[in-house]
Enzyme design. Structure first.
Site, PDB file in Angstrom:
ATOM      1  N   CYS A  79       0.850  -1.207   0.000  1.00 42.13           N
ATOM      2  CA  CYS A  79       0.000   0.000   0.000  1.00 42.13           C
ATOM      3  C   CYS A  79       0.879   1.249   0.000  1.00 42.13           C
ATOM      4  O   CYS A  79       1.487   1.590   1.021  1.00 42.13           O
ATOM      5  CB  CYS A  79      -0.913  -0.031   1.224  1.00 42.13           C
ATOM      6  SG  CYS A  79      -1.818   1.508   1.524  1.00 42.13           S
ATOM      7  N   CYS A  82       0.040   3.995   2.502  1.00 36.14           N
ATOM      8  CA  CYS A  82       0.458   3.593   3.852  1.00 36.14           C
ATOM      9  C   CYS A  82       1.899   4.010   4.127  1.00 36.14           C
ATOM     10  O   CYS A  82       2.260   4.339   5.265  1.00 36.14           O
ATOM     11  CB  CYS A  82       0.348   2.075   4.017  1.00 36.14           C
ATOM     12  SG  CYS A  82      -1.326   1.406   3.869  1.00 36.14           S
TER      13      CYS A  82
END
Length: 323
Positions: A79, A82
């Site tokens: 991700c 993230c």
């Protein structure tokens, strides 16, 4: 891109008067027991950020939330948003000096916890206060808004649950603050400036900083990845997500609507949805529309990274619809 529940209104709803009273009483009992046993004492700054798995969730999060709010960051290695949010939360955990503890949970390794919290996309951030789970926000967000949320969280924790946090060992902090010197690379200052701009929500400034690196070093992997992320976050910053998704659902042949929805999909952590949407758009369009969808898909590949298996699979699928 507006993070959800940034106002913390959900905290007041979830922590109803009766539940708050019961949780506060439990927290006070836990603190009294700790004091009877000599107290927990001051903690090292490194213990303010912890990796948590399903086996340790009870002790590391639920029990610990009786003395300090625990902020949970649901993330994954693949991700890209993230990777921007995680370091920011870690820095803020140190800056708030024990007012909250940050627990990082890798969703790929802890699917059960992800399901229990009802996580639909990552990054997703929750808090646990005196055993009470509170949703904070989902997706990337500017640092100023995250600070506002954390300020409200620690205020609620103190006023409604009596949690004032944990003491931090200043001596340990001094020792940890002296890492070995690392020689700076030729573009470290520009790359650091770009990261600071991203943290501040200045996506245009971050993009320009990355472009400055690439003008001298076109093959710089970090700058290429950072530029793709900054441009993506800049595109979605002012979007109205419900409207964008409704427009895409109502107008499947509208390439602009599908591209905007794909951007939102990726920022929300729905990588395969973003890729699939654009591949399908390429399949059913032609000429300039097809090329616009194809180019945006390639840009999103840059955000995720060429080594990600989902990028490899999507490249193959794109080749099939093109040729």
């Amino acid at each position: 891109m507006q993070p959800r529940n940034m106002s913390m209104s959900g905290v007041v709803d979830l922590a109803a008067v009766k539940a708050a009273g019961e949780a506060k009483a439990k927290a006070e009992q836990a603190r009294a027991e700790a004091a009877r046993q000599g107290g927990a004492g001051a903690v090292a700054p490194s213990s303010l950020v912890i990796d948590v798995d399903e086996a340790g969730f009870e002790s590391d999060v639920l029990q610990r939330s009786a003395e300090v709010p625990v902020v949970i960051d649901f993330w994954a290695e693949w991700c890209e948003p993230c990777k921007q949010l995680g370091p920011l939360l870690e820095r803020l955990a140190q800056e708030y000096r024990g007012r909250f503890v940050l627990a990082k949970i890798d969703v790929d390794a802890n699917q059960m916890l992800m399901q229990q919290f009802g996580v639909q996309g990552i990054p997703a951030v929750f808090a646990v206060v005196a055993g009470q789970a509170l949703p904070l926000f989902q997706g990337a967000a500017p640092e100023a808004q995250i600070r506002q949320t954390l300020d409200q969280l620690v205020q609620v924790a103190e006023e409604r649950f009596g949690l004032t946090g944990v003491a931090v060992d200043a001596d340990a902090s001094a020792e940890e603050a002296a890492p070995a010197a690392v020689p700076e690379g030729p573009y470290d200052a520009l790359l650091e400036a770009a990261v600071h701009a991203l943290d501040a929500g200045d996506f245009g400034g971050a993009a320009q900083a990355y472009k400055n690196v690439l003008s001298d070093d076109p093959g710089n992997t970090e700058a290429k990845l950072g530029l793709a992320q900054a441009e993506l976050l800049g595109r979605v910053k002012d979007m109205d997500p419900p409207k964008v998704r409704q427009d895409a659902a109502d107008n499947p042949a509208d390439v602009t609507a599908q591209i905007a929805a794909a951007d939102l999909d990726l920022v929300g952590g729905h990588v395969e949805d973003a890729f699939g949407r654009l591949i399908e758009t390429v399949r059913r369009t032609a000429a300039e529309d097809r090329d616009a969808a194809r180019v945006r898909l390639l840009e999103l590949f840059e955000v995720v990274g060429p080594d990600d298996p989902r990028v490899t699979a999507a490249r193959s699928a794109l080749a099939r619809v093109l040729f």
